[in-house]
Design a protein around this motif. Structure first.
Motif, PDB file in Angstrom:
ATOM      1  N   ILE A  32       0.866  -1.177   0.000  1.00  0.00           N
ATOM      2  CA  ILE A  32       0.000   0.000   0.000  1.00  0.00           C
ATOM      3  C   ILE A  32       0.901   1.225   0.000  1.00  0.00           C
ATOM      4  O   ILE A  32       1.639   1.475   0.959  1.00  0.00           O
ATOM      5  CB  ILE A  32      -0.935   0.036   1.220  1.00  0.00           C
ATOM      6  N   ALA A  86       0.618   5.016   2.596  1.00  0.00           N
ATOM      7  CA  ALA A  86      -0.044   4.361   3.736  1.00  0.00           C
ATOM      8  C   ALA A  86      -0.164   5.259   4.955  1.00  0.00           C
ATOM      9  O   ALA A  86      -0.948   4.959   5.863  1.00  0.00           O
ATOM     10  CB  ALA A  86       0.703   3.082   4.103  1.00  0.00           C
ATOM     11  N   GLY A 141      -4.948   5.873   3.545  1.00  0.00           N
ATOM     12  CA  GLY A 141      -4.073   4.773   3.944  1.00  0.00           C
ATOM     13  C   GLY A 141      -4.259   4.401   5.404  1.00  0.00           C
ATOM     14  O   GLY A 141      -4.304   3.214   5.752  1.00  0.00           O
ATOM     15  N   ARG A 142      -4.375   5.417   6.264  1.00  0.00           N
ATOM     16  CA  ARG A 142      -4.573   5.131   7.691  1.00  0.00           C
ATOM     17  C   ARG A 142      -5.925   4.472   7.946  1.00  0.00           C
ATOM     18  O   ARG A 142      -6.051   3.616   8.830  1.00  0.00           O
ATOM     19  CB  ARG A 142      -4.463   6.419   8.502  1.00  0.00           C
ATOM     20  N   ARG A 169      -5.627   0.674   6.632  1.00  0.00           N
ATOM     21  CA  ARG A 169      -4.661  -0.230   7.283  1.00  0.00           C
ATOM     22  C   ARG A 169      -5.335  -1.216   8.234  1.00  0.00           C
ATOM     23  O   ARG A 169      -5.129  -2.437   8.091  1.00  0.00           O
ATOM     24  CB  ARG A 169      -3.599   0.601   7.998  1.00  0.00           C
ATOM     25  N   ARG A 182      -6.550  -5.794   7.229  1.00  0.00           N
ATOM     26  CA  ARG A 182      -5.860  -6.895   7.908  1.00  0.00           C
ATOM     27  C   ARG A 182      -6.661  -8.183   7.715  1.00  0.00           C
ATOM     28  O   ARG A 182      -7.874  -8.204   7.847  1.00  0.00           O
ATOM     29  CB  ARG A 182      -5.731  -6.607   9.396  1.00  0.00           C
ATOM     30  N   LEU A 230       0.694  -6.731   5.123  1.00  0.00           N
ATOM     31  CA  LEU A 230       0.578  -5.417   4.497  1.00  0.00           C
ATOM     32  C   LEU A 230       1.946  -4.748   4.510  1.00  0.00           C
ATOM     33  O   LEU A 230       2.521  -4.516   5.577  1.00  0.00           O
ATOM     34  CB  LEU A 230      -0.432  -4.542   5.252  1.00  0.00           C
ATOM     35  N   LEU A 267       3.668  -1.430   3.927  1.00  0.00           N
ATOM     36  CA  LEU A 267       3.198  -0.051   3.951  1.00  0.00           C
ATOM     37  C   LEU A 267       4.335   0.891   3.598  1.00  0.00           C
ATOM     38  O   LEU A 267       5.393   0.877   4.237  1.00  0.00           O
ATOM     39  CB  LEU A 267       2.646   0.285   5.334  1.00  0.00           C
ATOM     40  N   LEU A 310       5.351   6.295   9.477  1.00  0.00           N
ATOM     41  CA  LEU A 310       4.262   5.344   9.638  1.00  0.00           C
ATOM     42  C   LEU A 310       4.162   4.910  11.096  1.00  0.00           C
ATOM     43  O   LEU A 310       5.174   4.749  11.781  1.00  0.00           O
ATOM     44  CB  LEU A 310       4.505   4.112   8.758  1.00  0.00           C
ATOM     45  N   GLU A 361      -0.080  -7.422  14.573  1.00  0.00           N
ATOM     46  CA  GLU A 361      -0.284  -6.879  13.225  1.00  0.00           C
ATOM     47  C   GLU A 361       0.866  -7.300  12.319  1.00  0.00           C
ATOM     48  O   GLU A 361       2.037  -7.111  12.659  1.00  0.00           O
ATOM     49  CB  GLU A 361      -0.369  -5.348  13.287  1.00  0.00           C
ATOM     50  N   VAL A 385       2.741  -6.346   9.453  1.00  0.00           N
ATOM     51  CA  VAL A 385       3.042  -5.256   8.541  1.00  0.00           C
ATOM     52  C   VAL A 385       4.544  -5.162   8.328  1.00  0.00           C
ATOM     53  O   VAL A 385       5.344  -5.568   9.177  1.00  0.00           O
ATOM     54  CB  VAL A 385       2.504  -3.899   9.051  1.00  0.00           C
TER      55      VAL A 385
END
Length: 287
Positions: free
Chosen positions: A17, A20, A25-26, A29, A33, A39, A41, A47, A54, A56
């Motif tokens: 993404i 992000a 993007g926020r 996110r 999931r 993901l 980002l 970020l 999570e 990421v």
């Protein structure tokens, strides 16, 4: 893995993404999931760190940097490209970030063998279409593939990225879906009365992206990204053909948005709204 709530479709285990750290993007996110999904980002801005559990991968980089994008695209199954200026700004910056940046993303995706890219376009690509054209289009609303009538440099950049997406599909066989997004905020209230028309709820935004990720072999598609708002003026048929189902409607905010002279604001004759269609080119616009 399949899209949320969908049957068998394209498997996207690692999704890049871009943009992000931006507003959309926020919002996406946490909503994108899924078990088994990573993901990745990317943004030039800081970020937020990963939350417990999570999955990421945080990447600092610009969509205008070929080396950064080449690294970011490695091992990716699909890209959701949200990066770029989200408001009107100077022509040179618009070209560098929105148009050239999108070309950099698509070229990096091609070289890395990424088979699917979802591009964030905008209603402002057709902002100077008259609302009477929408009425003439029939009860379904303005078709998603309506030819560009941009209202700003920003709108021009979105029309250009749609064309780039079409080119990369036709030349290289990449699946590309360009989404003409209305306005994605937690509620339509920051948008004023026009939010009754253009709002894409964050939950519907995630449903839409999941449909874009899961649809088998979509080729090149141009779709609208809005919720099924009572007052929407654009067609959802093209997005629904990919499996999108909106569950939200801005109309529940109508009493708040139409207070005072709100109803008058809805009479502006162009799809893009007064703030975009009347402000000086290159000047920052409100929502």
């Amino acid at each position: 893995m399949t899209g949320h709530g969908d049957g068998a479709g394209y498997a996207a285990q690692r999704i890049l993404i871009t943009g992000a750290a931006g507003g959309m993007g926020r919002l996406m996110r946490p909503r994108l999931r899924r078990d088994g999904r990573v993901l990745r980002l990317l943004d030039v801005a800081t970020l937020a760190p990963a939350e417990p559990g999570e999955r990421v991968e945080l990447v600092a980089g610009s969509v205008t940097d070929p080396a950064a994008m080449a690294s970011a695209c490695a091992g990716v199954d699909a890209i959701i490209h949200l990066g770029g200026h989200s408001r009107e700004t100077a022509w040179a910056d618009t070209v560098e970030v929105n148009i050239s940046g999108t070309h950099t993303v698509l070229e990096a995706a091609r070289l890395a063998g990424v088979p699917r890219v979802v591009l964030a376009s905008s209603n402002h690509a057709v902002g100077f279409r008259e609302v009477t054209e929408v009425t003439a289009a029939g009860p379904g609303g303005l078709p998603a593939d309506s030819s560009p009538r941009p209202d700003t440099y920003y709108g021009v950049s979105k029309a250009a990225i749609e064309a780039l997406g079409s080119l990369y599909h036709s030349r290289f066989g990449m699946d590309v879906i360009a989404v003409r997004i209305g306005s994605c905020f937690e509620t339509p209230l920051p948008l004023g009365p026009r939010g009754l028309i253009t709002w894409l709820s964050p939950d519907d935004g995630a449903r839409l992206f999941e449909a874009c990720l899961a649809a088998p072999a979509p080729g090149y598609r141009l779709i609208w990204g809005v919720s099924d708002n009572t007052r929407r003026i654009c067609s959802l048929a093209e997005a629904e053909a990919l499996g999108y189902k909106s569950l939200d409607n801005a109309e529940r905010y109508a009493d708040q948005l139409l207070a005072g002279d709100g109803a008058e604001a809805l009479k502006f004759p162009y799809v893009g709204g007064a703030a975009f269609c009347t402000a000086p080119l290159g000047a920052p616009n409100p929502m």
